[in-house]
Design a protein around this motif. Structure first.
Motif, PDB file in Angstrom:
ATOM      1  N   ALA A 126      18.489  -5.026  28.078  1.00  0.00           N
ATOM      2  CA  ALA A 126      16.849  -4.742  28.060  1.00  0.00           C
ATOM      3  C   ALA A 126      16.308  -3.614  27.361  1.00  0.00           C
ATOM      4  CB  ALA A 126      16.588  -4.447  29.522  1.00  0.00           C
ATOM      5  N   ARG A 127      17.225  -2.664  27.023  1.00  0.00           N
ATOM      6  CA  ARG A 127      16.779  -1.465  26.320  1.00  0.00           C
ATOM      7  C   ARG A 127      16.668  -2.000  24.828  1.00  0.00           C
ATOM      8  NH1 ARG A 127      20.239   3.755  28.349  1.00  0.00           N
ATOM      9  NH2 ARG A 127      19.520   3.942  30.438  1.00  0.00           N
ATOM     10  N   LEU A 128      17.635  -2.768  24.181  1.00  0.00           N
ATOM     11  CA  LEU A 128      17.588  -3.188  22.888  1.00  0.00           C
ATOM     12  C   LEU A 128      16.427  -4.120  22.607  1.00  0.00           C
ATOM     13  CD1 LEU A 128      21.269  -3.888  22.581  1.00  0.00           C
ATOM     14  CD2 LEU A 128      19.976  -2.257  21.320  1.00  0.00           C
ATOM     15  N   ALA A 129      16.051  -4.994  23.645  1.00  0.00           N
ATOM     16  CA  ALA A 129      14.829  -5.832  23.437  1.00  0.00           C
ATOM     17  C   ALA A 129      13.410  -5.206  23.512  1.00  0.00           C
ATOM     18  CB  ALA A 129      15.075  -6.736  24.568  1.00  0.00           C
ATOM     19  N   GLN A 130      13.515  -3.988  24.495  1.00  0.00           N
ATOM     20  CA  GLN A 130      12.369  -3.339  24.582  1.00  0.00           C
ATOM     21  C   GLN A 130      12.055  -2.484  23.386  1.00  0.00           C
ATOM     22  OE1 GLN A 130      12.558  -0.141  27.472  1.00  0.00           O
ATOM     23  NE2 GLN A 130      10.709  -0.596  28.178  1.00  0.00           N
ATOM     24  N   ARG A 131      12.849  -1.940  22.446  1.00  0.00           N
ATOM     25  CA  ARG A 131      12.508  -1.251  21.145  1.00  0.00           C
ATOM     26  C   ARG A 131      12.105  -2.130  20.127  1.00  0.00           C
ATOM     27  NH1 ARG A 131      18.595   1.339  19.477  1.00  0.00           N
ATOM     28  NH2 ARG A 131      18.966  -0.583  18.353  1.00  0.00           N
ATOM     29  N   SER A 132      12.139  -3.524  20.308  1.00  0.00           N
ATOM     30  CA  SER A 132      11.733  -4.089  19.141  1.00  0.00           C
ATOM     31  C   SER A 132      12.120  -4.028  17.849  1.00  0.00           C
ATOM     32  CB  SER A 132      10.197  -4.317  19.147  1.00  0.00           C
ATOM     33  OG  SER A 132       9.676  -4.416  20.551  1.00  0.00           O
ATOM     34  N   ARG A 133      13.373  -3.351  17.630  1.00  0.00           N
ATOM     35  CA  ARG A 133      13.869  -3.251  16.165  1.00  0.00           C
ATOM     36  C   ARG A 133      14.685  -4.260  15.633  1.00  0.00           C
ATOM     37  NH1 ARG A 133      16.923   2.215  15.903  1.00  0.00           N
ATOM     38  NH2 ARG A 133      16.373   2.711  18.074  1.00  0.00           N
TER      39      ARG A 133
END
Length: 192
Positions: A126-133
């Motif tokens: 979820a964190r990786l998806a949220q940061r949109s990098r």
């Protein structure tokens, strides 16, 4: 008197930079615990804390013994300046924002510690998806890559799944307890 290198590592999205930043703020007045700045051949982005160097500058640092540590990750070169080795030799604890791949190659040593920042796989995704990098494919690769490091030796594991301050306090406590015995005795009355 010899100090310590403390490598803090963990998967992308575990909040390693945030936890280290919180701890560094709390320990800012201390001279016996130093947070090293990394040099990286990658542009800076929001949330990153490193000094940008070109590939040529990095090569000159390597050739001139300007680096105490160096490694590669995700196609970039990372390095820690030699001046930090002098601080360790003088008895300080030097904290390095490290790479699990690099740490995995290091031999156990009296002056070396490893702290691993972890988070549950679902929260990490979820964190990786949220940061949109990263694209969804890159996120999937990053998550799959974590299996490689499932047996990584660490002297301290911090699970960063609730308030940042909770994980930050754990890192501060570990760093304070890691100071060489001579410093603990001589700084018993140190404020903070």
């Amino acid at each position: 008197m010899s100090g310590l290198w403390v490598f803090v590592c963990g998967p992308s999205g575990a909040g390693k930079d945030s936890v280290m930043g919180w701890a560094a703020t709390q320990l800012a007045a201390r001279q016996d615990i130093v947070f090293a700045r990394r040099m990286v051949t990658r542009p800076s982005h929001p949330g990153s804390d490193h000094d940008v160097v070109t590939a040529d500058q990095f090569a000159r640092l390597m050739d001139g013994d300007g680096l105490a540590w160096r490694w590669e990750a995700h196609g970039f070169h990372y390095g820690i300046a030699s001046r930090y080795a002098a601080l360790v030799a003088a008895g300080r604890v030097v904290v390095v924002n490290g790479s699990r791949e690099h740490v995995n190659t290091l031999k156990s040593a009296e002056h070396l510690r490893v702290v691993q920042i972890e988070v549950a796989p679902v929260q990490l995704a979820a964190r990786l998806a949220q940061r949109s990098r990263d694209t969804p494919q890159e996120v999937a690769k990053r998550l799959a890559r974590n299996a490689i490091f499932s047996n990584l030796h660490s002297d301290c594991t911090i699970v960063n799944q609730s308030a940042l301050a909770d994980a930050g306090r754990q890192l501060v406590a570990y760093l304070m307890a890691s100071r060489p015995a001579e410093q603990i005795t001589s700084q018993a009355n140190y404020p903070g």
